[in-house]
Design a protein around this motif. Structure first.
Motif, PDB file in Angstrom:
ATOM      1  N   ASP A 115      44.063  34.392  46.918  1.00 31.34           N
ATOM      2  CA  ASP A 115      43.335  34.057  45.697  1.00 31.34           C
ATOM      3  C   ASP A 115      44.065  34.673  44.502  1.00 31.34           C
ATOM      4  N   PRO A 116      44.548  33.859  43.561  1.00 36.06           N
ATOM      5  CA  PRO A 116      45.332  34.397  42.438  1.00 36.06           C
ATOM      6  C   PRO A 116      44.603  35.455  41.626  1.00 36.06           C
ATOM      7  N   GLU A 117      43.298  35.247  41.376  1.00 35.97           N
ATOM      8  CA  GLU A 117      42.555  36.228  40.584  1.00 35.97           C
ATOM      9  C   GLU A 117      42.382  37.532  41.355  1.00 35.97           C
ATOM     10  N   ALA A 118      42.193  37.434  42.662  1.00 32.83           N
ATOM     11  CA  ALA A 118      42.076  38.639  43.489  1.00 32.83           C
ATOM     12  C   ALA A 118      43.392  39.406  43.487  1.00 32.83           C
ATOM     13  N   VAL A 119      44.491  38.685  43.550  1.00 35.01           N
ATOM     14  CA  VAL A 119      45.810  39.322  43.503  1.00 35.01           C
ATOM     15  C   VAL A 119      46.004  40.032  42.164  1.00 35.01           C
ATOM     16  N   GLN A 120      45.600  39.368  41.079  1.00 34.17           N
ATOM     17  CA  GLN A 120      45.737  39.981  39.752  1.00 34.17           C
ATOM     18  C   GLN A 120      44.899  41.249  39.647  1.00 34.17           C
ATOM     19  N   LEU A 121      43.653  41.195  40.127  1.00 34.55           N
ATOM     20  CA  LEU A 121      42.792  42.382  40.109  1.00 34.55           C
ATOM     21  C   LEU A 121      43.443  43.532  40.879  1.00 34.55           C
ATOM     22  N   THR A 122      43.925  43.230  42.077  1.00 30.10           N
ATOM     23  CA  THR A 122      44.518  44.261  42.928  1.00 30.10           C
ATOM     24  C   THR A 122      45.741  44.886  42.269  1.00 30.10           C
ATOM     25  N   GLU A 123      46.597  44.041  41.708  1.00 29.84           N
ATOM     26  CA  GLU A 123      47.805  44.561  41.045  1.00 29.84           C
ATOM     27  C   GLU A 123      47.455  45.401  39.831  1.00 29.84           C
ATOM     28  N   ASP A 124      46.437  44.974  39.075  1.00 28.96           N
ATOM     29  CA  ASP A 124      46.037  45.746  37.898  1.00 28.96           C
ATOM     30  C   ASP A 124      45.433  47.085  38.289  1.00 28.96           C
ATOM     31  N   ILE A 125      44.680  47.113  39.377  1.00 29.44           N
ATOM     32  CA  ILE A 125      44.118  48.380  39.855  1.00 29.44           C
ATOM     33  C   ILE A 125      45.245  49.331  40.245  1.00 29.44           C
ATOM     34  N   GLN A 126      46.260  48.803  40.907  1.00 26.30           N
ATOM     35  CA  GLN A 126      47.389  49.640  41.313  1.00 26.30           C
ATOM     36  C   GLN A 126      48.172  50.156  40.109  1.00 26.30           C
ATOM     37  N   ARG A 127      48.284  49.328  39.066  1.00 19.49           N
ATOM     38  CA  ARG A 127      49.087  49.702  37.893  1.00 19.49           C
ATOM     39  C   ARG A 127      48.318  50.582  36.914  1.00 19.49           C
ATOM     40  N   PHE A 128      47.050  50.218  36.670  1.00 21.86           N
ATOM     41  CA  PHE A 128      46.311  50.855  35.578  1.00 21.86           C
ATOM     42  C   PHE A 128      45.122  51.710  36.034  1.00 21.86           C
ATOM     43  N   GLY A 129      44.721  51.559  37.279  1.00 21.68           N
ATOM     44  CA  GLY A 129      43.587  52.325  37.764  1.00 21.68           C
ATOM     45  C   GLY A 129      42.296  51.531  37.738  1.00 21.68           C
ATOM     46  N   LEU A 130      41.362  51.925  38.594  1.00 20.20           N
ATOM     47  CA  LEU A 130      40.107  51.202  38.747  1.00 20.20           C
ATOM     48  C   LEU A 130      39.250  51.256  37.484  1.00 20.20           C
ATOM     49  N   GLU A 131      39.210  52.417  36.818  1.00 15.56           N
ATOM     50  CA  GLU A 131      38.389  52.549  35.611  1.00 15.56           C
ATOM     51  C   GLU A 131      38.831  51.575  34.528  1.00 15.56           C
ATOM     52  N   HIS A 132      40.136  51.464  34.324  1.00 13.36           N
ATOM     53  CA  HIS A 132      40.660  50.557  33.305  1.00 13.36           C
ATOM     54  C   HIS A 132      40.312  49.108  33.641  1.00 13.36           C
ATOM     55  N   VAL A 133      40.449  48.730  34.894  1.00 10.88           N
ATOM     56  CA  VAL A 133      40.169  47.360  35.316  1.00 10.88           C
ATOM     57  C   VAL A 133      38.678  47.044  35.174  1.00 10.88           C
ATOM     58  N   LEU A 134      37.833  47.989  35.555  1.00 14.50           N
ATOM     59  CA  LEU A 134      36.387  47.795  35.423  1.00 14.50           C
ATOM     60  C   LEU A 134      36.016  47.544  33.965  1.00 14.50           C
ATOM     61  N   LYS A 135      36.536  48.356  33.079  1.00 11.35           N
ATOM     62  CA  LYS A 135      36.232  48.207  31.652  1.00 11.35           C
ATOM     63  C   LYS A 135      36.801  46.896  31.098  1.00 11.35           C
ATOM     64  N   THR A 136      38.023  46.563  31.487  1.00 10.88           N
ATOM     65  CA  THR A 136      38.716  45.403  30.921  1.00 10.88           C
ATOM     66  C   THR A 136      38.061  44.086  31.327  1.00 10.88           C
ATOM     67  N   TYR A 137      37.730  43.938  32.587  1.00 11.97           N
ATOM     68  CA  TYR A 137      37.262  42.636  33.074  1.00 11.97           C
ATOM     69  C   TYR A 137      35.752  42.448  32.989  1.00 11.97           C
ATOM     70  N   THR A 138      35.002  43.521  32.931  1.00 14.28           N
ATOM     71  CA  THR A 138      33.540  43.383  32.894  1.00 14.28           C
ATOM     72  C   THR A 138      32.953  43.646  31.515  1.00 14.28           C
TER      73      THR A 138
END
Length: 386
Positions: free
Chosen positions: A337-360
């Motif tokens: 799933d492309p969006e799942a891949v993007q989420l996973t890569e962003d978590i690895q690069r920027f951290g879970l907190e950043h991804v949570l704030k950015t996408y939600t």
């Protein structure tokens, strides 16, 4: 009567197309799958099978299809149509807008007959969004006429049509339950007489009841099922932990819906149990990865998980289990799933907190942020130990 329907997939054939046929419409499907278009035009009919004991089958006859890239043919069909509907997916609406605009342009220059365009999509305000895309394609004179003659009433639709593959390319299996509500306040001209459609003056309560119960529940089972290693929805919901968490999340959204829209508490609880029963239907096998697909879209601030969770705080409800669902969605790392891949890569690069704030859109200092992060860390720890 002619109905032009965009999307000849399983939902288009097995839900909207079938109801339009039963209401007496000749159904003309628009689709970009040439094989599907050719098959419909060759046979002029297809079968719909109910996912229930005995698997009864009904036949939809007198149908035809046009390839979506044949704009001229699509425009001619819309110019002659009595109704236009869609079931293509929210992301496809901008792509069908030019053809609809071409049809409306041809139509309003030849007739003053009203037309209604109903987007039967899994989203809030689908028809209104489609109107925006379509009207952007119209010149000023046509736009003025279209405002008077073409309605875009929003709709709420609900029917589980699982991923499936049959030897018969046109056969489609659907669950017995369905719901199709349309905002009659935005219909221009006569109200289309379609058995099975409920016309209402305020669609918002129905849209949110469906989105925050059916879609929220489906997402909870899919994302938690994925985290716990289940392949199918009906398998995942048989897990007591997943069923309990999903039911509690729907109790949170239920309390919100009762407080916000005045639904009867007892009736809504019955509705929730009916929805949970639908997910457990043994005649429907749906993959958790299909239901969980496009997690970025489903984590949007107004969508099925974050939307009700944030609103819960306005009514004194703590969305603990919705927070669990959000956490599970963030950790949906399905590689296909492309969006799942993007989420996973962003978590690895920027951290879970950043991804949570950015996408939600959830603020770091908001109580929901802490709830989600706590659940996410627990899920991550659980996966490491399994």
């Amino acid at each position: 009567m002619l109905a032009v329907h965009f999307g000849a997939g399983n939902i288009g054939r097995g839900f909207i197309g079938q109801l339009l046929h039963q209401a007496g419409y000749e159904v003309c499907f628009i689709d970009v799958n040439q094989e599907l278009v050719d098959e419909i035009n060759s046979r002029k009919a297809y079968s719909v099978q109910l996912a229930m004991e005995g698997t009864p089958v009904s036949v939809v006859e007198g149908v035809r299809a046009i390839h979506g890239q044949d704009t001229e043919a699509v425009a001619r069909a819309i110019a002659d149509a009595d109704l236009v509907t869609t079931a293509v997916g929210p992301n496809v609406l901008p792509h069908i807008a030019p053809a609809i605009a071409a049809g409306i342009t041809r139509r309003v220059t030849h007739t003053d007959r009203p037309l209604n365009v109903i987007a039967c999509e899994n989203m809030i305000g689908g028809s209104a969004q489609l109107k925006t895309h379509v009207f952007a394609q119209l010149d000023e004179a046509v736009r003025a006429k279209a405002e008077e003659l073409v309605g875009f009433p929003n709709a709420a639709v609900d029917r589980i049509v699982p991923l499936q593959k049959h030897e018969d390319k046109l056969l489609v299996t659907v669950e017995p339950f369905f719901e199709w509500a349309v905002d009659q306040s935005h219909i221009i001209g006569d109200i289309p007489q379609i058995e099975g459609v409920t016309y209402v003056n305020d669609l918002t309560p129905y849209i949110e009841r469906k989105l925050y119960t059916v879609n929220t529940g489906h997402a909870m089972i899919a994302y938690l099922g994925y985290q716990m290693g289940y392949a199918a929805i009906d398998e995942a919901i048989r897990d007591d932990e997943i069923l309990r968490a999903t039911r509690q999340a729907l109790q949170e959204t239920g309390a919100l819906l009762v407080a916000k829209h005045g639904f009867d508490k007892g009736q809504h609880e019955e509705y929730v149990e009916k929805i949970l029963g639908r997910f457990a239907n043994p005649f429907i096998t749906d993959q958790v990865t299909r239901v969980g697909r496009s997690p970025i879209r489903k984590l949007a601030p107004q969508d099925r998980l974050v939307g009700p969770a944030m609103q819960c705080f306005d009514h004194g409800i703590v969305p603990e289990h919705l927070g669990l669902g959000i956490a599970a969605a963030l950790l949906f790392d399905f590689r296909e799933d492309p969006e799942a891949v993007q989420l996973t890569e962003d978590i690895q690069r920027f951290g879970l907190e950043h991804v949570l704030k950015t996408y939600t859109g959830i603020r770091v200092n908001h109580a929901l942020f802490s709830i989600v992060m706590n659940h996410a860390r627990e899920l991550q720890a659980r996966r490491k130990t399994n």
